[in-house]
Scaffold this active site. Structure first.
Site, short mmCIF file in Angstrom:
data_model
loop_
_atom_site.label_atom_id
_atom_site.label_comp_id
_atom_site.label_asym_id
_atom_site.label_seq_id
_atom_site.Cartn_x
_atom_site.Cartn_y
_atom_site.Cartn_z
N LYS A 1 19.94 0.98 -27.87
CA LYS A 1 19.04 0.08 -27.47
C LYS A 1 18.67 -0.21 -26.36
CE LYS A 1 17.82 -2.87 -29.97
NZ LYS A 1 16.84 -3.33 -30.65
N TYR B 1 24.96 2.04 -31.02
CA TYR B 1 23.94 1.11 -31.09
C TYR B 1 23.70 0.64 -30.04
CZ TYR B 1 21.82 -3.32 -32.13
OH TYR B 1 20.86 -4.50 -32.06
N PRO C 1 19.29 -11.68 -25.24
CA PRO C 1 19.77 -13.12 -25.64
C PRO C 1 21.18 -12.92 -25.76
CG PRO C 1 18.33 -11.82 -27.31
CD PRO C 1 18.37 -11.19 -26.06
#
Ligand code: GDP
Length: 315
Positions: A140, A136, A163
C-alpha cells in the site's frame, strides 16, 4: 468539484460506504461505484476497460485486499501481490486516461513499527513496519512513491492520505479479526443480551490509541478532494490518545453492561503508545474532527444495535 464524474473503487467497504453517504449529503451527484464482479482490478485489461467505460474525471481509490492479522500471517503473498498490483494499475491507468485528481488511502500500519508516538508524516520512511502486516502495508505504501513520481514526471495530481485508527458504522464487527472498538461493542452487547456477567478484554489495558470516527475521516477526505493538491502525505486522525482501559470503561457504560471486565494477559498488547500527529492535517487541510470519542462510540453502538440482525454485521 460537485459536478465532476467521480469513480470510487472499494465503495462497498468500511470507508467507502461512509464516504458515499457523506458525498451525497454534500450534493455530489455524479458518483460511480464499481464492484469486483464488474472489473478485476488486478488485471490490466479490466482496469483499462473500467477507465474506457466510466471515463472518470476524479478517482478515489479505496479498493484493497484486506484482512485481519491471522489472514495476513497465513497468506502474506496474496496481501502483497494483490495490493501492489491493484494500487499500481489503478493509479497508472488513471494517469493514462486523463484523470484530473487521484486520491489513495493507506493505513497507519504503513508507518515504521518503532516510530515514536505521536507519529509524524516525516517518519514514514524511517524503518520497517510491523512484520506481521508488512507485505500488505508496504504494498500500500508504494502508492506514496508512485504518486510523487507521477506528479514529478507527468504533473499528475495524486494525493495520499493516512487515516489513524478508524471506527464507526459499517466497521468489521467479526469476532475473529475485528479491531478493539467493534470487538468490544459486540462483546458487551452480546454479554448483556445473553445475561453474562463477564466480558474478556485483551492485554493489560495500558496501551493507548488515537481513534477517529469514520464520519470525520471521510469529511477530511472530502476536504482534501476539494482543496488539497500537494505531494506530501497527510495523517487523518484525532490527535488525542486514550488508554484501552478508559475506552473499555466508556463502551461498557454506553452499552449499559453492568458486569465485570476481565483482562486476558495472554493476549498481546501490541504497540504500547500509538498516536498520530495532526499538525499537517490542521495546517494543510484546515480540518478538525468534530466527533469526540464518546459521541462517536454512542453513534457506532446505535448503528450496531440497529443492524445486528444483518449477516454482514454478525460475521
Ligand atoms: P492495533 O492498533 O493494531 O493494536 O489494533 P487493535 O484494535 O487490534 O488493538 C488495540 C488494542 O486493544 C491492543 O492493545 C489490544 O490488546 C486491545 N484489545 C483489548 N480487547 C480487544 C479485543 O477484544 N479485540 C482487539 N482486536 N483488541 C483488543
Amino acid at each position: 468539484m460537485k459536478e465532476k464524474r467521480i469513480l470510487i473503487t472499494g465503495s462497498g467497504g468500511f470507508v467507502g460506504r461512509n464516504l458515499i453517504e457523506h458525498l451525497r449529503r454534500h450534493g455530489y451527484k455524479n458518483l460511480v461505484t464499481v464492484s469486483a464482479t464488474d472489473y478485476n482490478l488486478t488485471e490490466q485489461e479490466d482496469v483499462r476497460r473500467m477507465f474506457k467505460e466510466i471515463r472518470p474525471e476524479i478517482v478515489i481509490n479505496l479498493a484493497a485486499y484486506v484482512g485481519g492479522i491471522l489472514a495476513n500471517k497465513e497468506r502474506p503473498a496474496d496481501f502483497f501481490y494483490k495490493n501492489i498490483v491493484m494500487g499500481t494499475l489503478v493509479m497508472h491507468e488513471a494517469k493514462e486516461h486523463g484523470v484530473e485528481k487521484f486520491i489513495a488511502l493507506i493505513g497507519g500500519c504503513s508507518y515504521p513499527a518503532h516510530a515514536p508516538s505521536p507519529i509524524k508524516e516525516e517518519d514514514m520512511w524511517e524503518g520497517y513496519p510491523q512484520p506481521e502486516s508488512a507485505p500488505y502495508s508496504l504494498a500500500k505504501k508504494m502508492s506514496i512513491v508512485q504518486a510523487q513520481a507521477y506528479r514529478q514526471q507527468f504533473g499528475f495530481n495524486a494525493i495520499v492520505l493516512v487515516p489513524g485508527n478508524l471506527y464507526g458504522p459499517h466497521d468489521n464487527f467479526s469476532l475473529k479479526n475485528s479491531h478493539v472498538i467493534p470487538a468490544l461493542i459486540r462483546k458487551f452487547y452480546e454479554a448483556k443480551k445473553e445475561g453474562k456477567d463477564e466480558v474478556v478484554s485483551w492485554g493489560s489495558g495500558k496501551p493507548t490509541r488515537d481513534f477517529i470516527y469514520v464520519g470525520d475521516a471521510v469529511e477530511a477526505i472530502i476536504t482534501a478532494l476539494e482543496d488539497y493538491n500537494e505531494p506530501d502525505i497527510v495523517n487523518i486522525s484525532s490527535g488525542t490518545e486514550v488508554s484501552i482501559k478508559d475506552l473499555v470503561e466508556t463502551i461498557a457504560e454506553l452499552t449499559q453492561f453492568k458486569g465485570k471486565v476481565v483482562w486476558d494477559a495472554t493476549k498481546p498488547d501490541g504497540q504500547l503508545y500509538k498516536g498520530f500527529a495532526v499538525e499537517r492535517m490542521r495546517k494543510k487541510l484546515g480540518f478538525e474532527p468534530k466527533t469526540d470519542l464518546r459521541s462517536g462510540l454512542a453513534k457506532t453502538i446505535e448503528w450496531f444495535e440497529k443492524n445486528y440482525d444483518k449477516d454482514t454485521v454478525r460475521l
